[in-house]
Write a protein that holds these residues in place. Structure first.
Motif, PDB file in Angstrom:
ATOM      1  N   ASP A  15       0.850  -1.185   0.000  1.00  0.00           N
ATOM      2  CA  ASP A  15       0.000   0.000   0.000  1.00  0.00           C
ATOM      3  C   ASP A  15       0.887   1.237   0.000  1.00  0.00           C
ATOM      4  OD1 ASP A  15      -2.059   1.821   0.178  1.00  0.00           O
ATOM      5  OD2 ASP A  15      -2.287   1.584   2.360  1.00  0.00           O
ATOM      6  N   PRO A  16       1.030   1.888  -1.164  1.00  0.00           N
ATOM      7  CA  PRO A  16       0.372   1.626  -2.449  1.00  0.00           C
ATOM      8  C   PRO A  16       1.011   0.442  -3.170  1.00  0.00           C
ATOM      9  CG  PRO A  16       1.942   3.402  -2.684  1.00  0.00           C
ATOM     10  CD  PRO A  16       1.930   3.053  -1.218  1.00  0.00           C
ATOM     11  N   MET A  17       0.382   0.024  -4.251  1.00  0.00           N
ATOM     12  CA  MET A  17       0.942  -1.071  -5.029  1.00  0.00           C
ATOM     13  C   MET A  17       2.151  -0.597  -5.827  1.00  0.00           C
ATOM     14  SD  MET A  17      -0.472  -3.938  -4.480  1.00  0.00           S
ATOM     15  CE  MET A  17       0.101  -4.895  -5.886  1.00  0.00           C
ATOM     16  N   PRO A  18       3.215  -1.394  -5.867  1.00  0.00           N
ATOM     17  CA  PRO A  18       4.359  -1.057  -6.729  1.00  0.00           C
ATOM     18  C   PRO A  18       4.004  -1.298  -8.188  1.00  0.00           C
ATOM     19  CG  PRO A  18       4.681  -3.201  -5.718  1.00  0.00           C
ATOM     20  CD  PRO A  18       3.408  -2.645  -5.128  1.00  0.00           C
ATOM     21  N   ASP A  19       4.910  -0.923  -9.070  1.00  0.00           N
ATOM     22  CA  ASP A  19       4.680  -1.160 -10.500  1.00  0.00           C
ATOM     23  C   ASP A  19       4.692  -2.643 -10.830  1.00  0.00           C
ATOM     24  OD1 ASP A  19       4.683   1.666 -11.612  1.00  0.00           O
ATOM     25  OD2 ASP A  19       6.551   1.647 -10.475  1.00  0.00           O
ATOM     26  N   GLN A  20       5.419  -3.421 -10.021  1.00  0.00           N
ATOM     27  CA  GLN A  20       5.501  -4.860 -10.248  1.00  0.00           C
ATOM     28  C   GLN A  20       5.777  -5.544  -8.929  1.00  0.00           C
ATOM     29  OE1 GLN A  20       5.140  -6.297 -13.329  1.00  0.00           O
ATOM     30  NE2 GLN A  20       5.336  -8.368 -12.514  1.00  0.00           N
ATOM     31  N   VAL A  21       5.210  -6.742  -8.736  1.00  0.00           N
ATOM     32  CA  VAL A  21       5.517  -7.582  -7.573  1.00  0.00           C
ATOM     33  C   VAL A  21       6.161  -8.857  -8.098  1.00  0.00           C
ATOM     34  CG1 VAL A  21       4.607  -8.844  -5.591  1.00  0.00           C
ATOM     35  CG2 VAL A  21       3.594  -6.649  -6.228  1.00  0.00           C
ATOM     36  N   VAL A  22       7.302  -9.245  -7.511  1.00  0.00           N
ATOM     37  CA  VAL A  22       7.987 -10.455  -7.954  1.00  0.00           C
ATOM     38  C   VAL A  22       8.173 -11.403  -6.774  1.00  0.00           C
ATOM     39  CG1 VAL A  22       9.159  -9.279  -9.843  1.00  0.00           C
ATOM     40  CG2 VAL A  22      10.285  -9.455  -7.624  1.00  0.00           C
ATOM     41  N   ALA A  23       8.189 -12.693  -7.089  1.00  0.00           N
ATOM     42  CA  ALA A  23       8.283 -13.726  -6.052  1.00  0.00           C
ATOM     43  C   ALA A  23       9.637 -14.418  -6.024  1.00  0.00           C
ATOM     44  CB  ALA A  23       7.177 -14.765  -6.253  1.00  0.00           C
ATOM     45  N   SER A  24      10.543 -14.017  -6.918  1.00  0.00           N
ATOM     46  CA  SER A  24      11.871 -14.638  -6.938  1.00  0.00           C
ATOM     47  C   SER A  24      12.846 -13.711  -7.642  1.00  0.00           C
ATOM     48  CB  SER A  24      11.836 -15.984  -7.675  1.00  0.00           C
ATOM     49  OG  SER A  24      11.621 -15.780  -9.062  1.00  0.00           O
ATOM     50  N   PRO A  25      14.149 -13.857  -7.350  1.00  0.00           N
ATOM     51  CA  PRO A  25      15.149 -13.070  -8.083  1.00  0.00           C
ATOM     52  C   PRO A  25      15.113 -13.336  -9.585  1.00  0.00           C
ATOM     53  CG  PRO A  25      16.105 -13.967  -6.076  1.00  0.00           C
ATOM     54  CD  PRO A  25      14.761 -14.607  -6.231  1.00  0.00           C
ATOM     55  N   GLU A  26      14.806 -14.586  -9.957  1.00  0.00           N
ATOM     56  CA  GLU A  26      14.724 -14.915 -11.379  1.00  0.00           C
ATOM     57  C   GLU A  26      13.595 -14.137 -12.054  1.00  0.00           C
ATOM     58  OE1 GLU A  26      16.728 -18.160  -9.186  1.00  0.00           O
ATOM     59  OE2 GLU A  26      14.824 -17.102  -8.902  1.00  0.00           O
ATOM     60  N   GLU A  27      12.487 -13.958 -11.325  1.00  0.00           N
ATOM     61  CA  GLU A  27      11.369 -13.191 -11.873  1.00  0.00           C
ATOM     62  C   GLU A  27      11.752 -11.727 -12.060  1.00  0.00           C
ATOM     63  OE1 GLU A  27       6.673 -12.421 -10.769  1.00  0.00           O
ATOM     64  OE2 GLU A  27       7.748 -14.082  -9.801  1.00  0.00           O
ATOM     65  N   LEU A  28      12.572 -11.205 -11.148  1.00  0.00           N
ATOM     66  CA  LEU A  28      13.054  -9.831 -11.303  1.00  0.00           C
ATOM     67  C   LEU A  28      13.935  -9.701 -12.544  1.00  0.00           C
ATOM     68  CD1 LEU A  28      13.492  -6.915 -10.443  1.00  0.00           C
ATOM     69  CD2 LEU A  28      15.213  -7.721  -8.814  1.00  0.00           C
ATOM     70  N   MET A  29      14.819 -10.682 -12.760  1.00  0.00           N
ATOM     71  CA  MET A  29      15.672 -10.640 -13.951  1.00  0.00           C
ATOM     72  C   MET A  29      14.832 -10.695 -15.224  1.00  0.00           C
ATOM     73  SD  MET A  29      19.221 -12.720 -13.179  1.00  0.00           S
ATOM     74  CE  MET A  29      18.586 -14.142 -12.297  1.00  0.00           C
ATOM     75  N   SER A  30      13.778 -11.513 -15.222  1.00  0.00           N
ATOM     76  CA  SER A  30      12.911 -11.613 -16.398  1.00  0.00           C
ATOM     77  C   SER A  30      12.194 -10.292 -16.654  1.00  0.00           C
ATOM     78  CB  SER A  30      11.878 -12.731 -16.198  1.00  0.00           C
ATOM     79  OG  SER A  30      12.502 -13.987 -16.107  1.00  0.00           O
ATOM     80  N   TRP A  31      11.742  -9.646 -15.570  1.00  0.00           N
ATOM     81  CA  TRP A  31      11.076  -8.345 -15.715  1.00  0.00           C
ATOM     82  C   TRP A  31      12.030  -7.324 -16.329  1.00  0.00           C
ATOM     83  CZ3 TRP A  31      12.314  -3.554 -13.702  1.00  0.00           C
ATOM     84  CH2 TRP A  31      11.340  -2.550 -13.820  1.00  0.00           C
ATOM     85  N   LEU A  32      13.267  -7.330 -15.852  1.00  0.00           N
ATOM     86  CA  LEU A  32      14.245  -6.366 -16.335  1.00  0.00           C
ATOM     87  C   LEU A  32      14.548  -6.613 -17.816  1.00  0.00           C
ATOM     88  CD1 LEU A  32      16.095  -4.025 -15.524  1.00  0.00           C
ATOM     89  CD2 LEU A  32      17.827  -5.721 -14.872  1.00  0.00           C
ATOM     90  N   GLU A  33      14.651  -7.870 -18.201  1.00  0.00           N
ATOM     91  CA  GLU A  33      14.924  -8.200 -19.606  1.00  0.00           C
ATOM     92  C   GLU A  33      13.769  -7.760 -20.501  1.00  0.00           C
ATOM     93  OE1 GLU A  33      15.679 -12.352 -19.422  1.00  0.00           O
ATOM     94  OE2 GLU A  33      17.719 -12.093 -18.602  1.00  0.00           O
ATOM     95  N   ARG A  34      12.532  -7.881 -20.017  1.00  0.00           N
ATOM     96  CA  ARG A  34      11.387  -7.418 -20.805  1.00  0.00           C
ATOM     97  C   ARG A  34      11.409  -5.895 -20.940  1.00  0.00           C
ATOM     98  NH1 ARG A  34       8.636 -11.041 -17.440  1.00  0.00           N
ATOM     99  NH2 ARG A  34       7.643  -9.308 -16.313  1.00  0.00           N
ATOM    100  N   LYS A  35      11.786  -5.212 -19.876  1.00  0.00           N
ATOM    101  CA  LYS A  35      11.802  -3.751 -19.910  1.00  0.00           C
ATOM    102  C   LYS A  35      12.892  -3.212 -20.840  1.00  0.00           C
ATOM    103  CE  LYS A  35       9.925  -1.105 -17.530  1.00  0.00           C
ATOM    104  NZ  LYS A  35       8.709  -0.274 -17.732  1.00  0.00           N
ATOM    105  N   THR A  36      14.003  -3.916 -20.904  1.00  0.00           N
ATOM    106  CA  THR A  36      15.146  -3.427 -21.670  1.00  0.00           C
ATOM    107  C   THR A  36      15.257  -4.068 -23.040  1.00  0.00           C
ATOM    108  OG1 THR A  36      16.600  -5.078 -20.625  1.00  0.00           O
ATOM    109  CG2 THR A  36      16.453  -2.911 -19.575  1.00  0.00           C
ATOM    110  N   GLY A  37      14.439  -5.076 -23.288  1.00  0.00           N
ATOM    111  CA  GLY A  37      14.449  -5.719 -24.593  1.00  0.00           C
ATOM    112  C   GLY A  37      15.624  -6.641 -24.812  1.00  0.00           C
ATOM    113  N   GLY A  38      16.173  -7.190 -23.689  1.00  0.00           N
ATOM    114  CA  GLY A  38      17.313  -8.098 -23.873  1.00  0.00           C
ATOM    115  C   GLY A  38      17.890  -8.557 -22.585  1.00  0.00           C
TER     116      GLY A  38
END
Length: 216
Positions: free
Chosen positions: A193-216
């Motif tokens: 509260d408030p909600m973040p832009d993204q919620v992740v459940a693992s470090p791997e999920e954070l890396m995947s989010w970053l790769e999607r944001k940066t295109g690689g």
């Protein structure tokens, strides 16, 4: 373009809360004989531990109590805090791919440096801003703004990652994208509260989010 990732520490880069509770509990038992619950200890959170102790301990006991807290923190660290290989893998990935890494934490510098040393993270962190160096604690964005100044990046080039609503508020107040993490056992089950832009459940999920944001 994201160029820097700023992390909270306790509950985000390391599962240190059990250690913190234990150190405060054992310290206070020695001082006044009364054992505090985790909730009682948590109610003091906000300022760094040295400020909490300064507010709660008589002046004549202050020097000994600070010494005792940090002795406990260093001695119990290997027993209470596990080295998380997935966190190390995440930080190495970030450094290998040219990102800068900052830590913005409410804990004091002395305990932060003990933890970074025990966990082998010192060389992975480009800047460390602790509660010892700021006048206003999270959810105020002072620490985040200080870290960005150290790194030479704008808020638009950074993301703030933490496990608490105070972290999310601080990141948003600083103008950064925010990520909430829920990857340690015993994490706060309440919604952000408030909600973040993204919620992740693992470090791997954070890396995947970053790769999607940066295109690689």
């Amino acid at each position: 373009m994201i160029r820097a990732l700023l992390f909270d520490f306790d509950g985000t880069l390391a599962d240190t809360l059990p250690l913190i509770y234990r150190c405060f509990r054992e310290m206070w038992v020695e001082i006044d004989g009364r054992e505090r619950s985790d909730q009682e200890i948590m109610n003091h959170f906000g300022p760094p531990e040295e400020e909490i102790i300064r507010r709660e301990v008589p002046a004549e006991q202050l020097e000994y109590t600070l010494h005792r807290f940090y002795t406990l923190y260093a001695e119990l660290h290997p027993e209470e805090v596990r080295l998380e290989t997935a966190i190390h893998r995440l930080l190495r990935h970030l450094k290998t791919h040219g990102y800068q890494v900052g830590v913005v934490t409410g804990k004091g510098r002395r305990s932060a440096e003990i933890s970074l040393s025990h966990l082998g993270m010192e060389e992975m962190v480009d800047t460390l801003v602790t509660g010892s160096e700021v006048n206003r604690y999270k959810p105020h964005p002072e620490g985040i703004k200080t870290a960005l100044e150290h790194l030479g990046h704008s808020p638009e080039e950074a993301v703030f990652i933490g496990d608490s609503s105070a972290d999310v508020r601080a990141g948003k107040a600083g103008g950064l994208a925010t990520i909430g993490v829920r990857w340690f056992p015993g994490a706060d089950p309440r919604p952000f509260d408030p909600m973040p832009d993204q919620v992740v459940a693992s470090p791997e999920e954070l890396m995947s989010w970053l790769e999607r944001k940066t295109g690689g």
